[in-house]
Design a protein around this motif. Structure first.
Motif, PDB file in Angstrom:
ATOM      1  N   GLU A   1       0.849  -1.125   0.041  1.00 56.58           N
ATOM      2  CA  GLU A   1       0.216   0.101   0.133  1.00 56.58           C
ATOM      3  C   GLU A   1       1.007   1.190   0.078  1.00 56.58           C
ATOM      4  O   GLU A   1       1.740   1.269   0.789  1.00 56.58           O
ATOM      5  CB  GLU A   1      -0.993   0.028   1.333  1.00 56.58           C
ATOM      6  CG  GLU A   1      -1.776   1.320   1.423  1.00 56.58           C
ATOM      7  CD  GLU A   1      -2.837   1.390   2.473  1.00 56.58           C
ATOM      8  OE1 GLU A   1      -2.694   0.547   3.342  1.00 56.58           O
ATOM      9  OE2 GLU A   1      -3.517   2.423   2.420  1.00 56.58           O
TER      10      GLU A   1
ATOM     11  N   ASN B   1      -4.488   4.859  -2.015  1.00 55.75           N
ATOM     12  CA  ASN B   1      -5.593   5.358  -1.547  1.00 55.75           C
ATOM     13  C   ASN B   1      -6.097   6.599  -2.687  1.00 55.75           C
ATOM     14  O   ASN B   1      -5.375   7.487  -2.980  1.00 55.75           O
ATOM     15  CB  ASN B   1      -5.177   6.073  -0.152  1.00 55.75           C
ATOM     16  CG  ASN B   1      -5.092   4.988   0.750  1.00 55.75           C
ATOM     17  OD1 ASN B   1      -5.705   4.362   1.300  1.00 55.75           O
ATOM     18  ND2 ASN B   1      -3.734   4.642   1.129  1.00 55.75           N
TER      19      ASN B   1
ATOM     20  N   GLU C   1      -8.065   2.184  -2.968  1.00 54.57           N
ATOM     21  CA  GLU C   1      -8.836   1.891  -1.900  1.00 54.57           C
ATOM     22  C   GLU C   1      -9.569   3.333  -1.734  1.00 54.57           C
ATOM     23  O   GLU C   1      -9.065   4.502  -1.707  1.00 54.57           O
ATOM     24  CB  GLU C   1      -7.672   1.818  -0.777  1.00 54.57           C
ATOM     25  CG  GLU C   1      -6.665   0.410  -0.734  1.00 54.57           C
ATOM     26  CD  GLU C   1      -6.053   0.264   0.502  1.00 54.57           C
ATOM     27  OE1 GLU C   1      -6.430   1.123   1.513  1.00 54.57           O
ATOM     28  OE2 GLU C   1      -5.748  -0.730   0.620  1.00 54.57           O
TER      29      GLU C   1
ATOM     30  N   ASP D   1     -11.902   0.608   1.991  1.00 57.42           N
ATOM     31  CA  ASP D   1     -11.119   0.846   3.088  1.00 57.42           C
ATOM     32  C   ASP D   1     -11.862   1.166   4.363  1.00 57.42           C
ATOM     33  O   ASP D   1     -12.909   1.435   4.373  1.00 57.42           O
ATOM     34  CB  ASP D   1     -10.053   2.007   2.890  1.00 57.42           C
ATOM     35  CG  ASP D   1      -8.773   2.046   3.664  1.00 57.42           C
ATOM     36  OD1 ASP D   1      -8.604   1.345   4.295  1.00 57.42           O
ATOM     37  OD2 ASP D   1      -8.031   3.089   3.090  1.00 57.42           O
TER      38      ASP D   1
ATOM     39  N   LYS E   1     -11.648  -4.157   3.572  1.00 53.39           N
ATOM     40  CA  LYS E   1     -10.268  -3.900   4.235  1.00 53.39           C
ATOM     41  C   LYS E   1     -11.074  -3.770   5.655  1.00 53.39           C
ATOM     42  O   LYS E   1     -11.518  -2.869   5.891  1.00 53.39           O
ATOM     43  CB  LYS E   1      -9.364  -2.912   3.724  1.00 53.39           C
ATOM     44  CG  LYS E   1      -8.276  -2.845   4.490  1.00 53.39           C
ATOM     45  CD  LYS E   1      -7.414  -1.822   3.531  1.00 53.39           C
ATOM     46  CE  LYS E   1      -5.838  -2.096   3.979  1.00 53.39           C
ATOM     47  NZ  LYS E   1      -4.986  -1.102   3.299  1.00 53.39           N
TER      48      LYS E   1
HETATM   49 CA    CA Z   1      -5.631   2.609   2.907  1.00 48.98          CA
END
Ligand code: CA
Ligand code: C2E
Ligand code: CA
Ligand code: CA
Length: 277
Positions: free
Chosen positions: A58, A117, A149, A179, A200
């Motif tokens: 990530e 993200n 995400e 997320d 997640k």
């Molecule tokens: Ca994240």
């Protein structure tokens, strides 16, 4: 007493002015951060428990200002969103993350997937799909290696546009993860409407597993929900072996957290992959 009240008021006023000044300072500094090369990405490994291997990373943004020092993304991302800077920064993040996949590849290190993200403001943009497509073309990264995400806050906005963009990205082959799953206030209906690949589990639940029965139950329920809907489930914020054991036992095989590696520079992640944890 009257005097004291006035003093208190003055104190608050001064305090508020100081805060407003600080905020303004931060805003101004942030506007130039990209051009001054103050932004960088760290990478946190995503770990597969069964194989014990890193399968993904990530990308997490860091900002170091010469005077302000390190500013947390939790502080500057909301500002970037408010002042309309997040799309520019977000575009840079997407491109850097893809370039990093290539750099690792050249070094003989292949990471299957890069998670990035993205803010609601980015997903709402008309040109998001074109932009991502262009980045993938320029960098030659296969769309299936990029995962976006997003949070559930996405659904409180221009839902039609968001759904259209996400579907178009899915067509490209880009995958989508929700997320902080479970921490939002939305109903679960969107799970049917959005082209999601992965949930997640929010860190707040992982914090409590094995010590709080409620968190155990919530984590179990999310894992079961993912299984029922055919979605992959990853846990974030895994810090203890007990948490990892719990997750593995419950059938959640993808994990991310300090136990497996903090967000780190690209070269450190490559070393970690080579040496094992
Ligand atoms: Ca994240
Ligand atoms: P997030 O996406 O939920 O990222 C997870 C955060 O938890 C990261 O904080 C990460 O460093 C931290 N973390 C990971 N594992 C552990 C753990 O085991 N224990 C603890 N205590 N913390 C852990 P970070 O890097 O400060 O990022 C904060 C938030 O800023 C992110 O939350 C994300 O919402 C946002 N953010 C970061 N980079 C970007 C970006 O490029 N674009 C956008 N739009 N948002 C970003
Ligand atoms: Ca998260
Ligand atoms: Ca979070």
């Amino acid at each position: 007493a009257k005097d004291q009240g006035r003093n208190t008021y003055r104190f608050f006023e001064a305090e508020m002015t100081a805060r407003a000044m600080q905020r303004l300072h931060l805003e101004t500094a942030l506007r130039g951060a990209l051009a001054r090369n103050e932004l960088e990405l760290l990478y946190q490994p995503q770990f597969e428990l069964k194989s014990g291997r890193i399968f993904g990373a990530e990308a997490l943004l860091r900002w170091t200002h010469p005077e302000l020092g390190k500013v947390s993304p939790a502080d500057f991302i909301p500002i970037a969103e408010e002042i309309g800077l997040i799309s520019e920064i977000g575009g840079w993040v997407l491109e850097q993350a893809c370039l990093q996949l290539n750099a690792w590849e050249r070094q003989g290190f292949s990471v299957k997937r890069m998670a990035v993200n993205v803010s609601v403001q980015q997903v709402e943009r008309l040109d998001l799909v074109d932009e991502i497509n262009a980045i993938l073309q320029r960098t030659g990264v296969a769309p299936g290696r990029l995962e976006l995400e997003v949070t559930e806050s996405l659904l409180m906005r221009n839902v039609e546009r968001v759904v259209a963009n996400l579907n178009a990205l899915r067509e490209l082959g880009v995958t989508l993860a929700i997320d902080d799953f479970g921490s939002g206030f939305s109903s679960l209906g969107y799970l049917k409407r959005l082209p999601i690949s992965r949930l997640k589990i929010d860190k707040t639940f992982i914090d409590g597993v094995t010590v709080d029965d409620n968190d155990d139950a919530i984590a179990r329920a999310i894992i079961a929900l993912g299984r029922a809907l055919g979605l992959d489930v990853i846990a974030e914020g895994v810090e203890t072996q007990a948490q990892a054991d719990f997750l593995e036992h419950e059938g959640c095989h993808e994990v991310q957290g300090y136990l497996f590696g903090r967000p780190m520079p690209a070269h450190a992640l490559r070393q970690l992959a080579a040496n094992g944890r």
